[in-house]
Write a protein that holds these residues in place. Structure first.
Motif, mmCIF file in Angstrom:
data_model
loop_
_atom_site.group_PDB
_atom_site.id
_atom_site.type_symbol
_atom_site.label_atom_id
_atom_site.label_comp_id
_atom_site.label_asym_id
_atom_site.label_seq_id
_atom_site.Cartn_x
_atom_site.Cartn_y
_atom_site.Cartn_z
ATOM 1 N N THR A 58 0.952 -1.616 -0.403
ATOM 2 C CA THR A 58 -0.318 0.044 -0.364
ATOM 3 C C THR A 58 0.577 1.805 -0.226
ATOM 4 O OG1 THR A 58 -1.302 -1.315 1.495
ATOM 5 C CG2 THR A 58 -1.980 0.556 0.978
ATOM 6 N N ASN A 59 1.676 0.870 0.797
ATOM 7 C CA ASN A 59 2.412 2.353 1.022
ATOM 8 C C ASN A 59 3.272 2.566 -0.469
ATOM 9 O OD1 ASN A 59 1.826 2.766 4.160
ATOM 10 N ND2 ASN A 59 3.863 1.436 4.205
ATOM 11 N N TYR A 60 4.017 1.505 -1.156
ATOM 12 C CA TYR A 60 4.525 1.862 -2.348
ATOM 13 C C TYR A 60 4.001 2.336 -3.693
ATOM 14 C CZ TYR A 60 9.132 -0.691 -1.105
ATOM 15 O OH TYR A 60 10.119 -1.378 -0.182
ATOM 16 N N LEU A 61 3.119 1.567 -3.509
ATOM 17 C CA LEU A 61 1.824 2.292 -4.110
ATOM 18 C C LEU A 61 1.104 3.890 -4.169
ATOM 19 C CD1 LEU A 61 -0.354 -1.187 -4.811
ATOM 20 C CD2 LEU A 61 1.136 -0.192 -6.460
ATOM 21 N N THR A 62 1.200 4.292 -2.664
ATOM 22 C CA THR A 62 0.588 5.410 -2.462
ATOM 23 C C THR A 62 1.440 6.175 -2.991
ATOM 24 O OG1 THR A 62 -0.372 4.061 -1.007
ATOM 25 C CG2 THR A 62 -0.199 7.206 -0.791
ATOM 26 N N LYS A 63 3.167 6.145 -3.042
ATOM 27 C CA LYS A 63 4.168 6.700 -3.458
ATOM 28 C C LYS A 63 4.172 6.839 -5.108
ATOM 29 C CE LYS A 63 7.072 6.114 0.783
ATOM 30 N NZ LYS A 63 8.107 4.638 1.253
ATOM 31 N N GLU A 64 4.041 5.977 -5.750
ATOM 32 C CA GLU A 64 3.959 5.904 -7.070
ATOM 33 C C GLU A 64 2.708 6.059 -7.527
ATOM 34 O OE1 GLU A 64 6.683 3.982 -9.347
ATOM 35 O OE2 GLU A 64 8.098 4.678 -7.069
ATOM 36 N N LEU A 70 -4.175 0.576 -6.381
ATOM 37 C CA LEU A 70 -4.785 0.146 -5.020
ATOM 38 C C LEU A 70 -6.048 -0.388 -5.053
ATOM 39 C CD1 LEU A 70 -3.240 3.431 -3.099
ATOM 40 C CD2 LEU A 70 -3.021 0.985 -2.523
ATOM 41 N N ARG A 71 -7.104 0.445 -5.415
ATOM 42 C CA ARG A 71 -8.451 -0.022 -5.687
ATOM 43 C C ARG A 71 -8.540 -1.747 -6.400
ATOM 44 N NH1 ARG A 71 -12.828 3.277 -9.925
ATOM 45 N NH2 ARG A 71 -14.806 1.536 -8.958
ATOM 46 N N ASN A 72 -7.793 -2.122 -7.512
ATOM 47 C CA ASN A 72 -7.859 -3.150 -7.799
ATOM 48 C C ASN A 72 -7.081 -3.937 -6.523
ATOM 49 O OD1 ASN A 72 -8.820 -2.649 -9.802
ATOM 50 N ND2 ASN A 72 -6.524 -2.966 -10.852
ATOM 51 N N LEU A 73 -6.032 -3.705 -5.704
ATOM 52 C CA LEU A 73 -5.983 -4.265 -4.475
ATOM 53 C C LEU A 73 -6.894 -5.347 -3.449
ATOM 54 C CD1 LEU A 73 -3.256 -5.476 -3.106
ATOM 55 C CD2 LEU A 73 -3.407 -3.574 -1.780
ATOM 56 N N VAL A 93 -8.831 -2.385 5.074
ATOM 57 C CA VAL A 93 -9.373 -1.533 4.222
ATOM 58 C C VAL A 93 -9.533 0.037 4.592
ATOM 59 C CG1 VAL A 93 -12.198 -1.382 3.368
ATOM 60 C CG2 VAL A 93 -11.273 -4.203 3.763
ATOM 61 N N ARG A 94 -9.489 0.279 5.467
ATOM 62 C CA ARG A 94 -9.912 1.549 6.233
ATOM 63 C C ARG A 94 -8.680 2.190 6.071
ATOM 64 N NH1 ARG A 94 -11.853 1.968 11.499
ATOM 65 N NH2 ARG A 94 -11.381 4.230 11.565
ATOM 66 N N GLY A 95 -7.035 1.087 6.120
ATOM 67 C CA GLY A 95 -5.836 1.718 5.394
ATOM 68 C C GLY A 95 -5.097 1.856 4.238
ATOM 69 N N ILE A 96 -6.432 1.049 3.047
ATOM 70 C CA ILE A 96 -6.321 1.422 1.901
ATOM 71 C C ILE A 96 -6.556 2.419 1.350
ATOM 72 C CG2 ILE A 96 -6.675 0.492 -0.718
ATOM 73 C CD1 ILE A 96 -5.598 -2.511 0.571
ATOM 74 N N ILE A 97 -8.351 2.636 1.826
ATOM 75 C CA ILE A 97 -8.752 4.029 1.395
ATOM 76 C C ILE A 97 -8.520 5.520 2.040
ATOM 77 C CG2 ILE A 97 -11.194 5.167 1.813
ATOM 78 C CD1 ILE A 97 -12.457 2.409 1.993
ATOM 79 N N ASP A 98 -7.650 5.263 3.116
ATOM 80 C CA ASP A 98 -7.138 6.224 3.626
ATOM 81 C C ASP A 98 -5.508 6.848 2.421
ATOM 82 O OD1 ASP A 98 -8.188 7.160 5.406
ATOM 83 O OD2 ASP A 98 -6.853 6.258 6.774
ATOM 84 N N VAL A 100 -5.474 5.719 -1.265
ATOM 85 C CA VAL A 100 -6.233 6.575 -1.607
ATOM 86 C C VAL A 100 -6.298 7.815 -2.045
ATOM 87 C CG1 VAL A 100 -7.822 6.284 -3.723
ATOM 88 C CG2 VAL A 100 -7.020 4.315 -2.943
ATOM 89 N N ALA A 101 -6.830 8.668 -0.402
ATOM 90 C CA ALA A 101 -7.017 9.593 -0.702
ATOM 91 C C ALA A 101 -5.713 10.801 -0.310
ATOM 92 C CB ALA A 101 -7.678 10.137 0.928
ATOM 93 N N LYS A 102 -4.278 10.068 -0.068
ATOM 94 C CA LYS A 102 -2.939 10.796 -0.426
ATOM 95 C C LYS A 102 -2.432 11.103 -1.254
ATOM 96 C CE LYS A 102 -1.718 8.554 4.419
ATOM 97 N NZ LYS A 102 -0.648 7.005 4.579
ATOM 98 N N ILE A 103 -3.391 10.348 -2.377
ATOM 99 C CA ILE A 103 -2.996 10.448 -4.042
ATOM 100 C C ILE A 103 -4.339 11.664 -4.679
ATOM 101 C CG2 ILE A 103 -2.993 9.632 -6.456
ATOM 102 C CD1 ILE A 103 -2.473 7.231 -5.411
ATOM 103 N N PRO A 104 -3.617 12.732 -4.932
ATOM 104 C CA PRO A 104 -4.115 13.982 -5.224
ATOM 105 C C PRO A 104 -5.256 13.679 -6.563
ATOM 106 C CG PRO A 104 -1.995 14.371 -6.145
ATOM 107 C CD PRO A 104 -1.967 12.807 -5.524
ATOM 108 N N GLY A 105 -5.991 14.577 -6.680
ATOM 109 C CA GLY A 105 -6.649 14.219 -7.798
ATOM 110 C C GLY A 105 -7.817 13.137 -8.012
ATOM 111 N N THR A 106 -8.033 12.233 -6.898
ATOM 112 C CA THR A 106 -8.801 10.992 -7.076
ATOM 113 C C THR A 106 -9.956 11.226 -6.247
ATOM 114 O OG1 THR A 106 -7.391 10.525 -4.823
ATOM 115 C CG2 THR A 106 -7.125 9.875 -6.942
#
Length: 426
Positions: A58-64, A70-73, A93-98, A100-106
């Motif tokens: 999750t951390n790697y996908l967020t940085k990238e 992340l949604r597919n995960l 689940v909440r961690g992955i939703i959070d 996605v929220a860190k990625i701009p424009g989503t």
């Protein structure tokens, strides 16, 4: 499904996790972690390792900025959720939703992801997780200004959570409802929801971030009622809470604190707050914008005020709370300036007043007519001659109020005598 998922799995062990960390780039790390998650083993150690792998992935996908992955995960992990405790599922689940929220424009992706997860949690009868995802969805809809859908969702959710008496979630939902009613300009309902949030919060331990949100919302509602001194104290509490947590919302609390100082005619205090130890941490365009407004207000200069509004458009005009209060401040400043300029005259050209105040003639004319109607001064506009005629303040004779008072007292005596005579006659 990701192509990396289709490749052969790696055993869910600490060695595999170490291999992912030592990889030469993020893509390789992501590929290794996907393969670890694919391990079919469901032993206690393997499950623990997979949880760590999911967190790292999750951390790697967020940085990238790979939001779609992340949604597919979340979809790919559903078989894994079936074999781990419900509380751990909720955390992931909440961690992955959070994330996605860190990625701009989503924001649209987050909304569709939450709706997808609400559908899944309903099917799986995971009430605890569904309620939290629905609360998150309502907050996203509010941000997206989809007020009707957000209100419908919150209304049903709040009834359900009240029945279950989940105080911590109730505080969140009541706060959301307060923000929603405030956005819809329904102040009484916004205050009622905030009171409900405070009542629920008093019964439990509230995390500092949530307490900061309660204080921030309290400040906003008090400022809306023009009680800027109370609002300032709430904003200060929120600022301290957010600042201790290094939460980005601290800058908004500071901005609103400075706004309150300007609104209560203490613009000179702004520089002191900014140069304090707490204020210096947050120097930047938001603080500069409020400083420019404070300077303009101190100098009673509309020109500087308009320059500040133009130079810091995104910080001042695009923040609805600041914009609303600055509009009324601008009107007050404009009225004070106009009153000061026309004071020496009994008749003056509107063009001359506009030139002195450095504003367009039609803007000045419109404001003067409004001030006459509001009885800010006695006068009339002679539009044919393009002049403003100012009347002398009509001096009221002191005998009139005294006469009215005497007549009122005589009326009371007559009424009293009538009541007595009616009793005697009966």
């Amino acid at each position: 499904m990701s192509s990396s998922m289709e490749s052969s799995y790696l055993p869910a062990t600490t060695e595999s996790l170490a291999k992912a960390q030592e990889a030469k780039d993020a893509s390789e790390s992501i590929s290794i972690l996907y393969r670890v998650i694919q391990d079919p083993s469901s032993s206690a150690d393997a499950l623990r390792t997979k949880e760590v792998a999911i967190t790292n992935l999750t951390n790697y996908l967020t940085k990238e900025n790979r939001a779609e992955e992340l949604r597919n995960l979340l979809t790919q992990l559903r078989p894994f959720f079936a074999v781990i405790p419900k509380a751990k599922t909720a955390k992931i689940v909440r961690g992955i939703i959070d994330a996605v929220a860190k990625i701009p424009g989503t924001s649209d992706l987050q909304i569709s992801l939450c709706k997808e997860m609400v559908g899944w949690t309903r099917a799986e009868k995971r009430t605890f997780l569904r309620q939290r995802v629905e609360a998150r969805l309502a907050a996203l809809l509010l941000e997206n200004q989809e007020y009707t859908e957000a209100l419908t969702l919150l209304t049903s959710l709040i009834k359900e959570v009240r029945r279950l008496d989940d105080k911590l979630l109730l505080v969140d939902i009541d706060l959301l409802e307060s923000k929603l009613h405030f956005s819809l300009r329904n102040l009484p309902k916004a205050k009622a929801s905030l009171t409900a949030a405070r009542t629920a919060a008093n019964a439990i331990y509230v995390p500092p971030a949530q307490q900061g949100t309660i204080d921030l919302q309290s400040g906003i509602l008090h400022a809306e009622e023009k009680d800027y001194k109370t609002a300032y104290s709430y904003f200060f509490e929120a600022f301290e809470a957010y600042s201790a947590l290094e939460d980005p919302k601290a800058i908004f609390s500071l901005k609103y604190m400075l706004l309150c100082k300007i609104m209560v005619n203490q613009a000179d205090d702004v520089a002191g707050i900014i140069s304090s130890k707490a204020g210096l941490k947050y120097l930047g365009p938001d603080v500069d914008a409020m400083k420019a407004v404070a300077d303009a207000y101190s100098k009673r200069s509309l020109k500087y005020f308009e320059t500040a509004l133009r130079d810091y458009k995104s910080q001042l005009e695009e923040d609805p709370i600041v914009h609303r209060h600055l509009s009324s401040l601008y009107d007050t400043l404009l009225e004070q300036n106009l009153c000061r300029l026309i004071e020496p005259y009994s008749r003056v050209e509107i063009a001359h007043v506009a030139e002195m105040i450095e504003l367009p003639i039609d803007h000045v004319e419109k404001k003067l007519s409004q001030m006459i109607l509001d009885k800010k001064f006695a006068g009339t506009l002679d539009q044919g001659a393009g002049c403003l005629i100012i009347f002398e303040d009509p001096k009221t004779e002191e005998i009139f109020p005294a006469t009215l008072e005497t007549i009122s007292n005589v009326g009371k005596v007559v009424d009293s005598l009538y009541m007595r005579s009616a009793k005697i006659m009966a």
